[in-house]
Design a protein around this motif. Sequence first.
Motif, PDB file in Angstrom:
ATOM      1  N   LEU A 116       0.804  -1.227   0.048  1.00  0.00           N
ATOM      2  CA  LEU A 116      -0.160   0.028   0.017  1.00  0.00           C
ATOM      3  C   LEU A 116       0.824   1.227   0.191  1.00  0.00           C
ATOM      4  O   LEU A 116       0.450   2.254  -0.717  1.00  0.00           O
ATOM      5  N   GLU A 149       1.695   2.829  -3.349  1.00  0.00           N
ATOM      6  CA  GLU A 149       0.555   3.802  -3.972  1.00  0.00           C
ATOM      7  C   GLU A 149       0.922   5.130  -3.665  1.00  0.00           C
ATOM      8  O   GLU A 149       1.105   5.514  -2.619  1.00  0.00           O
ATOM      9  N   MET A 199      -1.367   6.938  -1.243  1.00  0.00           N
ATOM     10  CA  MET A 199      -1.665   6.194   0.016  1.00  0.00           C
ATOM     11  C   MET A 199      -0.636   5.938   1.132  1.00  0.00           C
ATOM     12  O   MET A 199       0.576   5.999   0.662  1.00  0.00           O
ATOM     13  N   ALA A 233      -6.180  -1.818  -3.911  1.00  0.00           N
ATOM     14  CA  ALA A 233      -5.827  -0.498  -4.017  1.00  0.00           C
ATOM     15  C   ALA A 233      -7.081   0.313  -4.741  1.00  0.00           C
ATOM     16  O   ALA A 233      -7.723   1.479  -4.270  1.00  0.00           O
TER      17      ALA A 233
END
Length: 199
Positions: free
Chosen positions: A21, A24, A27, A110
């Motif tokens: 994560l 990303e 994020m 995601a």
Amino acid sequence: MIRIVLAEDQGLLLGALGSLLDLEEDMQVVGKARNGEEALVLVKQHDPDICIMDIEMPLKSGLDAAEELKDHRCKVIILTTFARAGYFERARNAGVSGYLLKDSPSEELASSIRAIMDGRRVYAPELVDMAYNDVNPLTEREEQVIKLMADGKNTKEIASQLYLTNGTVRNYISVILDKLEVSNRIEAITRFKEKGWFK
């Protein structure tokens, strides 16, 4: 930036999910918990946008934690290996924004997070089908009986606790075995548990 708290009792998976994560661009993982209690503490500390939780964790399950976060602004996503109708029903009642399975592709997580931030709910498709086909067949009274059976109570103890006669309890047990399509108490408890119907 979408701020995320992760709760997962398997260390390797917790680390992998966090790394995934954090790759990303929009994020950031702000906290990692090993159980539902730690997750609740981290949500209070960091006030994240999303909390991603496993179900079966020590001290407090993901579903118990989700129920406590029902009125919190943080959106909850359940990420689990368990595609069980009873769990899914409990998660929906707790107002979770997503219920995803661990074997789904990583990019799906995601994109699901982004969809949930846009106000949508995301549920694994196999769960939606299951929720409509797999309904708990027991009445409230039959559920009380099977819960006491699961607690190790015998017919006489169940009768005494529910203010019923031994004969009535035996009738209930016979109906429960019939409805769950099993031949004994152990199988009944196991089937009921596997379906996620114990509240």
